[in-house]
Scaffold this active site. Sequence first.
Site, PDB file in Angstrom:
ATOM      1  N   PHE A  16     -20.247  62.925  30.251  1.00  0.00           N
ATOM      2  CA  PHE A  16     -20.175  64.271  29.951  1.00  0.00           C
ATOM      3  C   PHE A  16     -20.363  65.171  31.043  1.00  0.00           C
ATOM      4  CE2 PHE A  16     -24.467  67.060  29.283  1.00  0.00           C
ATOM      5  CZ  PHE A  16     -23.680  68.220  28.873  1.00  0.00           C
ATOM      6  N   ASN A  37     -16.933  52.558  33.712  1.00  0.00           N
ATOM      7  CA  ASN A  37     -16.679  51.427  32.871  1.00  0.00           C
ATOM      8  C   ASN A  37     -16.956  51.587  31.326  1.00  0.00           C
ATOM      9  OD1 ASN A  37     -19.579  51.812  32.861  1.00  0.00           O
ATOM     10  ND2 ASN A  37     -20.149  49.654  33.398  1.00  0.00           N
ATOM     11  N   THR A  40     -21.279  54.272  28.622  1.00  0.00           N
ATOM     12  CA  THR A  40     -21.855  55.138  27.656  1.00  0.00           C
ATOM     13  C   THR A  40     -20.815  56.267  27.925  1.00  0.00           C
ATOM     14  OG1 THR A  40     -22.947  56.201  29.548  1.00  0.00           O
ATOM     15  CG2 THR A  40     -24.160  54.802  28.194  1.00  0.00           C
ATOM     16  N   ASP A  61     -16.830  48.830  37.392  1.00  0.00           N
ATOM     17  CA  ASP A  61     -18.504  49.004  36.906  1.00  0.00           C
ATOM     18  C   ASP A  61     -19.051  49.365  38.517  1.00  0.00           C
ATOM     19  OD1 ASP A  61     -21.092  48.382  36.830  1.00  0.00           O
ATOM     20  OD2 ASP A  61     -21.080  46.496  35.844  1.00  0.00           O
ATOM     21  N   LYS A  96     -29.502  48.682  37.588  1.00  0.00           N
ATOM     22  CA  LYS A  96     -28.426  48.362  38.432  1.00  0.00           C
ATOM     23  C   LYS A  96     -27.593  49.762  38.822  1.00  0.00           C
ATOM     24  CE  LYS A  96     -27.551  43.875  36.959  1.00  0.00           C
ATOM     25  NZ  LYS A  96     -26.308  42.778  36.582  1.00  0.00           N
ATOM     26  N   ALA A 119     -26.861  62.031  41.393  1.00  0.00           N
ATOM     27  CA  ALA A 119     -27.439  62.655  40.080  1.00  0.00           C
ATOM     28  C   ALA A 119     -28.928  62.148  39.992  1.00  0.00           C
ATOM     29  CB  ALA A 119     -26.546  62.465  39.064  1.00  0.00           C
ATOM     30  N   TYR A 150     -35.029  53.704  33.613  1.00  0.00           N
ATOM     31  CA  TYR A 150     -34.414  54.636  34.138  1.00  0.00           C
ATOM     32  C   TYR A 150     -35.177  55.544  35.226  1.00  0.00           C
ATOM     33  CZ  TYR A 150     -31.918  59.393  33.494  1.00  0.00           C
ATOM     34  OH  TYR A 150     -31.045  60.444  33.766  1.00  0.00           O
ATOM     35  N   TYR A 164     -30.635  56.072  53.945  1.00  0.00           N
ATOM     36  CA  TYR A 164     -29.391  56.136  54.345  1.00  0.00           C
ATOM     37  C   TYR A 164     -29.141  57.489  55.248  1.00  0.00           C
ATOM     38  CZ  TYR A 164     -26.577  52.189  52.371  1.00  0.00           C
ATOM     39  OH  TYR A 164     -26.380  51.021  52.021  1.00  0.00           O
TER      40      TYR A 164
HETATM   41  P1  NAD Z   1     -22.963  60.043  30.355  1.00  0.00           P
HETATM   42  O1  NAD Z   1     -23.646  58.734  29.848  1.00  0.00           O
HETATM   43  O2  NAD Z   1     -22.168  61.036  29.450  1.00  0.00           O
HETATM   44  O3  NAD Z   1     -22.285  59.782  31.766  1.00  0.00           O
HETATM   45  C1  NAD Z   1     -22.608  58.816  32.696  1.00  0.00           C
HETATM   46  C2  NAD Z   1     -21.302  58.166  32.933  1.00  0.00           C
HETATM   47  O4  NAD Z   1     -21.480  57.121  33.861  1.00  0.00           O
HETATM   48  C3  NAD Z   1     -20.522  57.613  31.559  1.00  0.00           C
HETATM   49  O5  NAD Z   1     -19.392  57.799  31.478  1.00  0.00           O
HETATM   50  C4  NAD Z   1     -20.771  56.009  31.862  1.00  0.00           C
HETATM   51  O6  NAD Z   1     -19.871  55.091  31.147  1.00  0.00           O
HETATM   52  C5  NAD Z   1     -20.947  56.038  33.356  1.00  0.00           C
HETATM   53  N1  NAD Z   1     -21.511  54.804  33.916  1.00  0.00           N
HETATM   54  C6  NAD Z   1     -22.577  54.355  33.770  1.00  0.00           C
HETATM   55  N2  NAD Z   1     -22.899  53.020  34.479  1.00  0.00           N
HETATM   56  C7  NAD Z   1     -21.775  52.823  34.972  1.00  0.00           C
HETATM   57  C8  NAD Z   1     -21.415  51.678  35.859  1.00  0.00           C
HETATM   58  N3  NAD Z   1     -22.347  50.794  36.297  1.00  0.00           N
HETATM   59  N4  NAD Z   1     -20.005  51.886  36.371  1.00  0.00           N
HETATM   60  C9  NAD Z   1     -19.214  52.934  36.056  1.00  0.00           C
HETATM   61  N5  NAD Z   1     -19.542  53.969  35.273  1.00  0.00           N
HETATM   62  C10 NAD Z   1     -21.034  54.041  34.761  1.00  0.00           C
HETATM   63  O7  NAD Z   1     -24.350  61.054  31.016  1.00  0.00           O
HETATM   64  P2  NAD Z   1     -24.577  62.302  31.534  1.00  0.00           P
HETATM   65  O8  NAD Z   1     -25.534  63.326  30.678  1.00  0.00           O
HETATM   66  O9  NAD Z   1     -23.203  63.112  31.859  1.00  0.00           O
HETATM   67  O10 NAD Z   1     -25.187  62.033  32.988  1.00  0.00           O
HETATM   68  C11 NAD Z   1     -24.567  62.081  34.133  1.00  0.00           C
HETATM   69  C12 NAD Z   1     -25.483  61.865  35.363  1.00  0.00           C
HETATM   70  O11 NAD Z   1     -26.558  62.790  35.453  1.00  0.00           O
HETATM   71  C13 NAD Z   1     -26.258  60.456  35.152  1.00  0.00           C
HETATM   72  O12 NAD Z   1     -26.607  60.090  36.357  1.00  0.00           O
HETATM   73  C14 NAD Z   1     -27.558  60.922  34.688  1.00  0.00           C
HETATM   74  O13 NAD Z   1     -28.650  60.128  34.976  1.00  0.00           O
HETATM   75  C15 NAD Z   1     -27.829  62.600  35.175  1.00  0.00           C
HETATM   76  N6  NAD Z   1     -28.710  63.368  34.526  1.00  0.00           N
HETATM   77  C16 NAD Z   1     -28.306  63.867  33.410  1.00  0.00           C
HETATM   78  C17 NAD Z   1     -29.039  64.769  32.540  1.00  0.00           C
HETATM   79  C18 NAD Z   1     -28.495  65.516  31.407  1.00  0.00           C
HETATM   80  O14 NAD Z   1     -29.478  66.143  30.676  1.00  0.00           O
HETATM   81  N7  NAD Z   1     -27.249  65.397  31.012  1.00  0.00           N
HETATM   82  C19 NAD Z   1     -30.269  65.039  33.018  1.00  0.00           C
HETATM   83  C20 NAD Z   1     -30.754  64.312  34.364  1.00  0.00           C
HETATM   84  C21 NAD Z   1     -29.797  63.468  34.858  1.00  0.00           C
END
Ligand code: NAD
Length: 319
Positions: A16, A37, A40, A61, A96, A119, A150, A164
Amino acid sequence: MSNSQKTAVVTGGAGFVPSHLIDRLLGDGLKVVALDNFVTGNARNIEHLAQRPEFSFIEHDVSEPFDVDGPVDYIFHMASPASPIDYVQIPLETLKAGSYATHNALDLALRKKASFLVASTSEVYGDPELHPQQESYWGNVNPIGIRSCYDEAKRYAEAVTMAYHRAHGLDTKIVRIFNTYGPRMRLDDGRVVPAFIGQALQGEPMTIFGDGSQTRSFCYVSDLVEGIWKLAQSDFHEPVNCGNPHEMTIREFAEAIARHCGIELVLDQRPLPPDDPKLRRPDISRAKSLLAWEPVVSFDEGIKKTIDYFRGIVAATAI
Ligand code: NAD
Ligand code: UDP
């Protein structure tokens, strides 16, 4: 070097928030390489980019080591399950994504001499005893609770990123994202925004957890992406909160969704999940002063756009 000669790598690119970030980067003329990958995420979120020569996609992944061809200027490590129902179902993948995957993305940044942004999340504050939350607050996290896969993974991601930076002089950034919503969220990801809107549009009661007095502060996705991009281009290395300080109770949120969808409010009360934070609102003074950033999209405007998006999704799934 102008942005049109720069390349960004975005992990989790089919998700997203990351897919909106990619649109923003391409709009500024960068080339983008996305990795995902689909654990989600959804290929539909990036299908509009398939024909663009400045965009490429690698299915991978990122908890496993990876490389990309050519020079890289920015790495945005966004990959991670992000919804409580997702990360409770896949806790090991979530750990992971915060640990191995962050290492892998940092190693790529070192090899490419690229700047790196991770993020992170307001969840690093846990169930906060300080309100609103400032970056200087160390948090109140249950290290063995159901959310810990998480929260602790993200805390580790911040720690390894700072290591780093200190050990290798890597140019690193940490954004602590607060609840963000908008088009391209998954209808069934369990987060309160798609849950309530989906239920309202399908004539179902809204599943409110607890008495609904817990608060959240919802940020529209275009505002968040603007903050992330500004932070990436800054020279600030400590965490920065990005979110909208407009706070409401979950009960008020349910009422707002009912009003915007033109339905009567019907609630289905469920138990409050363990460790569900009671209060959450970002203190964004740091982002305001460092980045001259603050949200500009009102709740009413953002929620209308989001409801319109989900109307289309609900109509398509009903066929
Ligand atoms: P989302 O699930 O829509 O996007 C995360 C993406 O990461 C997905 O497309 C998923 O398939 C991919 N992914 C997960 N593990 C993976 C892996 N090992 N290898 C390759 N791809 C992988 O969620 P989002 O809401 O868009 O969140 C994006 C980032 O922002 C995340 O790191 C999340 O923790 C962080 N975040 C989001 C929010 C929010 O409110 N949306 C709040 C705090 C933090
Ligand atoms: N919530 C709710 N009903 C739902 C989903 C969530 O009442 O169907 C509540 C949840 O308990 C939390 C708030 O809404 O207090 C925000 O939940 P979400 O999963 O969106 O995000 P987070 O808890 O990570 O902030």
